[in-house]
Design an enzyme around this catalytic site. Structure first.
Site, mmCIF file in Angstrom:
data_model
loop_
_atom_site.group_PDB
_atom_site.id
_atom_site.type_symbol
_atom_site.label_atom_id
_atom_site.label_comp_id
_atom_site.label_asym_id
_atom_site.label_seq_id
_atom_site.Cartn_x
_atom_site.Cartn_y
_atom_site.Cartn_z
ATOM 1 N N TRP A 168 5.337 12.988 6.292
ATOM 2 C CA TRP A 168 6.222 14.131 6.520
ATOM 3 C C TRP A 168 7.066 14.302 5.266
ATOM 4 O O TRP A 168 7.794 13.385 4.876
ATOM 5 C CB TRP A 168 7.164 13.868 7.718
ATOM 6 N N ARG A 172 8.675 23.549 -0.282
ATOM 7 C CA ARG A 172 8.931 24.969 -0.030
ATOM 8 C C ARG A 172 7.622 25.736 0.172
ATOM 9 O O ARG A 172 6.584 25.373 -0.399
ATOM 10 C CB ARG A 172 9.721 25.551 -1.184
ATOM 11 N N GLN A 189 3.522 13.738 -5.402
ATOM 12 C CA GLN A 189 4.191 13.707 -4.104
ATOM 13 C C GLN A 189 3.124 13.334 -3.064
ATOM 14 O O GLN A 189 1.923 13.496 -3.302
ATOM 15 C CB GLN A 189 4.822 15.073 -3.779
ATOM 16 N N HIS A 190 3.577 12.871 -1.903
ATOM 17 C CA HIS A 190 2.598 12.342 -0.947
ATOM 18 C C HIS A 190 1.682 13.418 -0.379
ATOM 19 O O HIS A 190 0.521 13.151 -0.083
ATOM 20 C CB HIS A 190 3.321 11.536 0.135
ATOM 21 N N ALA A 221 12.246 13.257 5.894
ATOM 22 C CA ALA A 221 11.171 13.983 5.211
ATOM 23 C C ALA A 221 11.587 14.366 3.784
ATOM 24 O O ALA A 221 10.755 14.723 2.966
ATOM 25 C CB ALA A 221 10.781 15.225 6.001
ATOM 26 N N MET A 223 13.060 12.105 1.915
ATOM 27 C CA MET A 223 13.326 10.770 1.354
ATOM 28 C C MET A 223 12.070 10.218 0.680
ATOM 29 O O MET A 223 11.010 10.162 1.310
ATOM 30 C CB MET A 223 13.736 9.834 2.486
ATOM 31 N N GLU A 231 6.497 8.364 7.628
ATOM 32 C CA GLU A 231 7.880 8.774 7.903
ATOM 33 C C GLU A 231 8.232 8.760 9.393
ATOM 34 O O GLU A 231 9.332 8.331 9.754
ATOM 35 C CB GLU A 231 8.185 10.137 7.279
ATOM 36 N N GLU A 280 16.310 27.585 -7.943
ATOM 37 C CA GLU A 280 15.940 26.213 -7.585
ATOM 38 C C GLU A 280 17.095 25.229 -7.564
ATOM 39 O O GLU A 280 18.209 25.545 -7.960
ATOM 40 C CB GLU A 280 14.864 25.715 -8.556
ATOM 41 N N HIS A 388 8.663 5.632 -7.040
ATOM 42 C CA HIS A 388 8.520 6.992 -6.462
ATOM 43 C C HIS A 388 9.855 7.756 -6.513
ATOM 44 O O HIS A 388 9.901 8.892 -6.990
ATOM 45 C CB HIS A 388 7.953 6.855 -5.039
HETATM 46 C C1 FMN Z 1 15.826 21.276 0.683
HETATM 47 C C2 FMN Z 1 14.758 20.484 -0.026
HETATM 48 C C3 FMN Z 1 13.710 21.146 -0.651
HETATM 49 C C4 FMN Z 1 12.717 20.449 -1.315
HETATM 50 N N1 FMN Z 1 11.672 21.130 -1.895
HETATM 51 C C5 FMN Z 1 10.666 20.440 -2.499
HETATM 52 C C6 FMN Z 1 9.536 21.125 -3.042
HETATM 53 O O1 FMN Z 1 9.423 22.350 -2.962
HETATM 54 N N2 FMN Z 1 8.565 20.393 -3.670
HETATM 55 C C7 FMN Z 1 8.645 19.021 -3.748
HETATM 56 O O2 FMN Z 1 7.755 18.372 -4.297
HETATM 57 N N3 FMN Z 1 9.706 18.345 -3.236
HETATM 58 C C8 FMN Z 1 10.703 19.026 -2.610
HETATM 59 N N4 FMN Z 1 11.767 18.345 -2.068
HETATM 60 C C9 FMN Z 1 11.831 16.878 -2.241
HETATM 61 C C10 FMN Z 1 10.867 16.151 -1.328
HETATM 62 O O3 FMN Z 1 11.092 16.521 0.008
HETATM 63 C C11 FMN Z 1 11.071 14.645 -1.461
HETATM 64 O O4 FMN Z 1 10.797 14.235 -2.777
HETATM 65 C C12 FMN Z 1 10.222 13.837 -0.492
HETATM 66 O O5 FMN Z 1 10.353 12.478 -0.825
HETATM 67 C C13 FMN Z 1 8.762 14.226 -0.523
HETATM 68 O O6 FMN Z 1 8.041 13.460 0.418
HETATM 69 P P1 FMN Z 1 7.096 12.263 -0.053
HETATM 70 O O7 FMN Z 1 7.990 11.234 -0.668
HETATM 71 O O8 FMN Z 1 6.489 11.789 1.234
HETATM 72 O O9 FMN Z 1 6.130 12.831 -1.028
HETATM 73 C C14 FMN Z 1 12.774 19.029 -1.373
HETATM 74 C C15 FMN Z 1 13.815 18.363 -0.732
HETATM 75 C C16 FMN Z 1 14.801 19.059 -0.058
HETATM 76 C C17 FMN Z 1 15.894 18.306 0.648
HETATM 77 MN MN MN Z 2 6.155 9.828 1.974
#
Ligand code: FMN
Ligand code: MN
Length: 499
Positions: A168, A172, A189-190, A221, A223, A231, A280, A388
């Protein structure tokens, strides 16, 4: 009702905000074309109660939008209240309290979700031809954005082909048309890693997006937990309670039963669309978008009178700082303490737009390492920037723990006065970099490297167990009996406040 219920259910969360007068229910008709986003932007910038838009021109009757779900508040001592409520914590919680709560879950046993047959998110079901995303109020967030954004505070749900790793993650998504969306699935990213697993099998990635989820689920989500950690299990550990999940209609994914809206379908194997630009997290509005994968929506399920939460990204503080920055801080602290580094707190200053993390170092423990700034910085860089969460943050500031690193004034003072321009800036041009960082050059982005720096604000003496200088201030420059006397007599001197 305990605050934990607010962490587990979005509508309970809203009721609690309303009870605290931290919510404004806006009945006046507003437009989803810029107007409600402009209101939300002003709310962040003035730290006002979250706006709930109840009457949006031209949208499906009953559909609503919540702005600034984790914005900061102006009330002294309760600045982090809305963020804290995502974890069921009290309004006066400090960054330290919130990070401690997040980290306690890392050590707790995962709590498996409860798999239910149905739930409120199934009150309305659109399948196939019925799917029309444009019936929802999909907002245009900034004048120069490349399109309207359905997903700015929702999380992607994907899983590895063997079903073992359930991911999770917030990301965007921009509207392409009534049945298609587009947005980044960055390979590091995951979501990108899992998509690659499906692509290798020649298949599109089964996918869902959850909007209006339990607030604790949204925070997690956002994190950067390690790869292969699911998650949903971690959220159970965080809350000490199982999340209730239901199965999607058209694929094998499980989503929160009490979510407001769930989109389901697949991430195309090959089809791309122009996404963005969007204002952004770093505070900039770019003028050009990029090609990103198309997300095909094959079903939508939603509660009656659904509420779409949004983040209007831009200058801090918004959720990319309060949620993402806080969750990164917790993970960086975890990583450094696991490696036995003499670090007692880490904080992504919201003011720095998730582009730096400040590291609080215990100088007594540092001296035991018998090291120097260059060696210590290299060790921290390898550990942190290679992780990460550390991949996401390009700058680290090392400072001794006499500073409260959650207070930006103290951080600025240390940064200006303690780092030597020539000896204390360590750059790492060969380390991987997060492509969204705004100052990267075209060449950096091409190489996927560069832009990483550690700024050392520890004096050379502090590596040897000595001090260079003390602090000259009311707190530090007078004996206790003088300070007490001054405080006791404060109004007698003729001052009415500041005691
Ligand atoms: C409001 C908000 C918007 C976000 N938008 C994006 C995005 O568009 N692309 C992205 O890669 N991470 C975005 N993130 C960060 C990811 O949610 C974050 O890095 C998360 O760890 C991703 O999940 P993963 O670690 O399982 O890959 C956003 C975080 C927040 C709080
Ligand atoms: Mn993850």
């Amino acid at each position: 009702m305990s605050l934990l219920e607010s962490a587990l259910d979005f509508r309970t969360f809203l009721n609690e905000l309303a009870k605290r007068q931290d919510l404004v229910e806006i009945q006046q008709e507003v437009s989803a074309e810029l107007e409600l986003a402009a209101i939300t932007r002003r709310v962040y910038e003035h730290r006002l109660p979250a706006p709930l838009f109840c009457n949006i021109r031209g949208s499906m009757p009953g559909a609503r939008i919540l702005g600034a779900p984790a914005g900061m508040t102006a009330k002294a001592g309760e600045e982090y209240a809305r963020l804290a409520l995502h974890f069921g914590l009290a309004a006066h919680s400090s960054p330290q309290d919130i990070v401690a709560k997040i980290r306690a879950a890392v050590k707790a046993e995962p709590v498996a979700p409860e798999y239910c047959l149905t739930g409120p998110v199934k009150e309305n079901i659109w399948l196939g031809d019925e799917v029309d995303l444009e019936r929802f109020p999909v907002p245009l967030l900034h004048e120069k954005d490349g399109g309207k954004y359905f997903g700015t505070y929702g999380f992607h749900v994907v899983q590895s082909p063997d079903g073992e790793w359930k991911s999770w993650g917030i990301g965007r998504l921009m509207l392409v048309d009534g049945k298609r969306l587009t947005g980044p699935a960055i390979p590091t990213q995951h979501i990108g890693m899992i998509r690659e697993m499906w692509s290798k099998q020649g298949k599109p990635t089964p996918w869902a997006m959850v909007l209006g989820a339990p607030p604790a689920a949204v925070a997690v989500a956002g994190m950067p937990l390690p790869a292969y950690v699911s998650e949903p299990d971690y959220i159970g550990a965080l809350l000490g309670k199982s999340l209730s999940l239901v199965k999607t209609q058209t694929n094998d994914l499980w989503v929160p039963a009490n979510a407001e809206i769930v989109l389901e379908g697949e991430i195309s194997l090959t089809e791309q669309a122009q996404e963005g630009p969007m204002g952004e997290y770093h505070g900039y509005q770019h003028y050009q978008g990029n090609l990103h994968p198309v997300f095909h929506v094959k079903a939508v399920t939603f509660r009656n009178n659904p509420i779409l939460p949004i983040c209007v990204a831009g200058l801090p503080p918004e959720e990319n700082h309060t949620i993402w920055g806080t969750m990164i801080s917790a993970q960086l602290l975890e990583i450094m303490q696991q490696a036995q580094l003499p670090v007692d707190f880490v904080w992504c200053s919201y003011e720095a737009a998730t582009c730096w993390a400040v590291v609080s170092v215990d100088p007594a423990k540092l001296a035991l390492l018998d090291t120097c700034a260059a060696e210590f910085a290299a060790r921290v860089a390898e550990l942190v920037f290679g992780s990460h969460p550390g991949y996401l943050v390009p700058k680290l500031i090392l400072v001794s723990n006499d500073i409260d690193i959650t207070d930006i004034q103290q951080v600025v003072w240390a940064l200006a006065t303690r780092s030597h321009p020539q000896h204390d800036h360590f750059t790492f041009p060969e380390l991987k970099s997060f492509p969204m960082v705004p100052y990267l050059t075209g060449e950096d982005k091409q190489r996927g490297r560069g832009g990483k720096v550690i700024i050392n604000c520890l004096f050379p003496e502090q590596f040897k167990g000595r001090e260079r200088a003390g602090t000259a201030s009311f707190q530090h420059s007078y004996p206790e009996h003088i300070r007490n006397k001054v405080l006791e007599n404060w109004t007698r001197y003729g001052y009415s406040s500041g005691s």
